[in-house]
Every structure is written in structure tokens, then in C-alpha cells.
Design an enzyme around this catalytic site. Structure first.
Site, PDB file in Angstrom:
ATOM      1  N   ALA A  38       3.430  -4.118  -2.149  1.00 56.68           N
ATOM      2  CA  ALA A  38       3.951  -5.166  -3.012  1.00 56.68           C
ATOM      3  C   ALA A  38       2.901  -5.816  -3.620  1.00 56.68           C
ATOM      4  CB  ALA A  38       4.860  -6.160  -1.884  1.00 56.68           C
ATOM      5  N   GLY A  39       1.680  -5.575  -3.482  1.00 58.67           N
ATOM      6  CA  GLY A  39       0.854  -6.321  -4.034  1.00 58.67           C
ATOM      7  C   GLY A  39       0.156  -7.480  -3.285  1.00 58.67           C
ATOM      8  N   LYS A  55      -7.992  -9.954   7.706  1.00 60.70           N
ATOM      9  CA  LYS A  55      -6.942  -8.791   7.672  1.00 60.70           C
ATOM     10  C   LYS A  55      -7.038  -8.210   9.256  1.00 60.70           C
ATOM     11  CE  LYS A  55      -4.879  -4.740   5.675  1.00 60.70           C
ATOM     12  NZ  LYS A  55      -3.736  -5.002   5.132  1.00 60.70           N
TER      13      LYS A  55
END
Length: 236
Positions: free
Chosen positions: A10-11, A34
Site C-alpha cells: 500500500a506504500g 520495523k
């Protein structure tokens, strides 16, 4: 702030990189994180892209993403698919893994005196995560507020509103949503999608990142963000 996609690709990473650059222009100390990444390593990996747009140095790459698997599938499936396919409990301890992620994030935050941590999830909201867990467990475990990243075009009303409702069922109120344009083609739905989502959900549109090209050429100003983006985020 935890970036949650309405789907995979989705970016999220592109938005995170753009936000890191915007934070630097605003003289805010923002760091990327992350907690779990699956897929090949290298300069095109999510963690490498995040590092390149951040104030972190190359030696902090492992702390930026402390849990990694080489298979390009959901982190939970790469860790141990058994609990997700009904074959018993996970061999991994989710609390131990969350503890590793909290420790790595805290070290980065303290070292850089971070004012904001941009945490990138994996795929969409209901994604298998390590230790037989799901992505909402990691939003809660890292004590973050979700920011939804959605494609700008046709279909995003459904995907974004479903993500909002799923977050609210879990008492995880989203800060807002940001649109991404991943392809250069026009889409007639873009002119109304944001307004429809805002009216239906009460969740604000906090930005719309245009198509950046390949490789991406990031904006040199913050015109793609809502004017009150930073005050709104930092107030939380």
C-alpha cells in the site's frame, strides 16, 4: 506512530521515508523502526530504505529491524505457520519477541533523543506476526497510535473503512489516514475518496503523497501533508 497498510504494497515504506524527510525539514528528531521484516535483504529491503531516509547510521540497521526472516511471506508464517493453520501452538514466545523489539526501539529512541518513532507494520492489519500473534498485538505491545496508509484510487473507501472499523473494535483509534499514489495513471475516484472516508468514519485525511516515480523522487516540501500534521501527531 504505527503505520498500518490497508493491504500489502500500500506504500507504507514510501510514506515512512517521506515522513522521515519531512520531520528533518521540521527539525524534529524522528526515527524509523520495523519490528519484524520478512523477505530478502539488500538495498531495496524496507529496513535499508528506511535507514537511507533517516538520521540513523549504517551500524544501526540491525536495531532498526531486530526480527528478520528471508522468506517473502507474512512474518508470522515465516516464523512458524503452525498456529495459523491449526497445527498447535507456536514454538516462538511472542512476549520474548515483543521484548526484543521494545528493547531495540528504546535504545534507538534514547540514543537519538527521539521526539517521534515511526513504526512500520507488515502488510495490512490482520497479518500473522511472530509467536502466533497478529499485527494489532504489536501496535498495543509497542504502545503506538496507528496511522493508516491507503492507496488513493478505486477501492480505497472499502479498504480504509474496514481498517478503521477493525482498529476500533480493538480500541485502537487511528490518528488519520494518508493516501499514496503508486501508479502514474489517473483515477476519477480520487477527487472524492478522502471526503467520503472522513464523513463516514470521522477519521481525518492527513496527507496525500503523489506518484514519486521509480526510483522515487521525494518531495522537497510538505505540501502533500495536512497543514496541521505535525502539531496533531505530536499532541498525541
Amino acid at each position: 506512530m504505527f503505520l498500518v497498510g490497508t493491504d500489502t504494497n500500500a506504500g507504507k515504506t514510501t510514506v515512512a521515508c517521506a515522513l522521515l524527510r519531512a520531520a528533518a525539514r521540521a527539525q524534529l528528531r524522528a526515527i524509523p523502526f520495523k519490528p519484524a521484516e520478512s523477505g530478502p535483504a539488500g538495498p531495496s529491503s524496507d529496513r535499508a530504505r528506511l535507514l537511507a531516509s533517516s538520521i540513523l547510521d549504517r551500524g544501526e540497521l540491525d536495531e532498526l529491524s531486530p526480527l528478520r526472516w528471508s522468506q517473502p511471506i507474512a512474518p508470522g508464517m515465516a516464523d512458524d505457520p503452525n498456529p495459523f493453520v491449526g497445527r498447535g501452538a507456536s514454538v516462538s514466545d511472542v512476549e520474548a519477541m515483543l521484548g526484543r523489539a521494545r528493547w531495540a526501539l528504546a535504545r534507538l529512541e534514547q540514543r537519538h533523543e527521539a521526539q517521534l518513532s515511526l513504526i512500520e507494520g507488515a502488510g495490512g492489519l490482520l497479518v500473522p506476526m511472530p509467536g502466533g500473534s497478529w499485527l494489532p498485538d504489536w501496535i498495543e505491545g509497542l504502545r503506538a497510535r496507528p496511522l493508516i496508509i491507503a492507496r488513493a484510487g478505486l477501492g480505497t473507501i472499502n479498504h480504509t473503512l474496514l481498517t478503521v472499523e477493525s482498529l476500533r473494535v480493538r480500541e485502537l483509534e487511528p490518528l488519520g489516514f494518508i493516501f499514496t499514489q503508486l501508479l502514474p495513471r489517473d483515477d476519477a475516484s480520487r477527487s472524492h475518496n478522502g471526503t467520503v472516508i472522513e464523513q463516514r468514519s470521522g477519521v481525518p485525511c492527513l496527507g496525500s503523497l503523489p506518484y514519486l516515480g521509480r526510483p522515487p523522487s521525494f518531495p522537497e516540501d510538505d505540501g502533500w501533508l495536512a497543514p496541521d500534521f505535525w502539531p496533531r501527531v505530536l499532541a498525541e
